[in-house]
Enzyme design. Structure first.
Site, short mmCIF file in Angstrom:
data_model
loop_
_atom_site.label_atom_id
_atom_site.label_comp_id
_atom_site.label_asym_id
_atom_site.label_seq_id
_atom_site.Cartn_x
_atom_site.Cartn_y
_atom_site.Cartn_z
N CYS A 35 -5.20 1.72 9.56
CA CYS A 35 -5.85 2.83 9.02
C CYS A 35 -7.54 2.31 9.20
CB CYS A 35 -5.55 3.22 7.95
SG CYS A 35 -5.72 1.70 6.40
N ASP A 37 -8.84 0.68 7.15
CA ASP A 37 -9.61 0.42 5.57
C ASP A 37 -9.84 -1.14 5.32
OD1 ASP A 37 -9.44 3.23 5.69
OD2 ASP A 37 -7.80 3.21 4.04
N CYS A 60 -9.41 4.76 1.89
CA CYS A 60 -8.86 5.98 1.27
C CYS A 60 -8.83 6.05 -0.17
CB CYS A 60 -7.61 6.23 1.92
SG CYS A 60 -6.36 5.19 1.16
N CYS A 104 -1.38 1.25 0.93
CA CYS A 104 -2.83 1.29 0.30
C CYS A 104 -3.06 0.11 -0.83
CB CYS A 104 -3.49 2.63 -0.13
SG CYS A 104 -3.12 3.80 0.91
FE1 FES Z 1 -5.52 2.81 4.68
FE2 FES Z 1 -5.09 3.97 2.30
S1 FES Z 1 -4.99 4.93 4.37
S2 FES Z 1 -5.66 1.96 2.83
#
Ligand code: FES
Length: 139
Positions: A35, A37, A60, A104
Site C-alpha cells: 500500500c 504506507d 491510511c 495496518c
Molecule cells: Fe496500508 Fe493501512 S492500507 S497501512
C-alpha cells in the site's frame, strides 16, 4: 454495522502522540510495500521505561488509528512489556479493524519493535536477534 468502530474513528480524527522527538533514544521506521504506507515511531527511554513516544504516519486511517492507540499502550511502560505488544492487541483495543485492514495494525507492532532495536543498537545493549526478525512484507 459501521465499517469502523467509534474508537478507530476517534483515534483517526484525534490521534494521540503525533509528531517527532528530536532527542529520541530510538527511532523505528517501517513500511508496507503493497500500500506504500510508512510509519515512524520515536521513543524516549529512561531506566528501561518508555517515558515518551511520538509517531508520524504517512498512511491510511487505520494505520493512523493503530499508531495512536499503540503509542498510548506503550507510553510509561517497560520496554519488556512494549516488546510483547501484538498487532492483535492494538486492533482489539480499537474495538476491531476490518479484516483487510489488519495489516495496518501490523505496522504499529513492527515500528515499535524497530524503535526498541534501534535503542538497543545505539546503546550497545545486547539482545537476541531472533527477537527482532526482519519485518515481512505483509499482504
Ligand atoms: Fe496500508 Fe493501512 S492500507 S497501512
Amino acid at each position: 454495522m459501521a465499517l469502523y468502530s467509534e474508537k478507530v474513528m476517534d483515534h483517526f480524527t484525534n490521534p494521540r502522540n503525533v509528531g517527532k522527538l528530536d532527542d529520541a533514544d530510538g527511532i523505528g521506521e517501517v513500511g508496507n510495500a503493497r500500500c506504500g504506507d510508512i510509519m515512524k515511531i520515536y521513543i524516549k527511554v529512561k531506566d528501561g521505561i518508555i517515558t515518551d513516544v511520538k509517531f508520524n504516519t504517512f498512511g491510511c486511517g487505520s494505520a493512523i488509528a493503530s499508531s495512536s492507540m499503540a503509542t498510548e499502550m506503550i507510553k510509561g511502560k517497560p520496554i519488556s512489556e512494549a516488546l510483547t505488544l501484538t498487532n492483535k492487541a492494538v486492533a482489539e483495543a480499537l474495538d476491531g479493524l476490518p479484516a483487510h485492514k489488519m495489516h495496518c495494525s501490523v505496522l504499529a507492532e513492527e515500528a515499535i519493535r524497530a524503535a526498541i532495536k534501534d535503542y538497543y543498537d545505539k546503546n550497545g545493549i545486547a539482545y537476541d536477534p531472533a527477537e527482532f526478525p526482519e519485518p515481512d512484507e505483509h499482504e
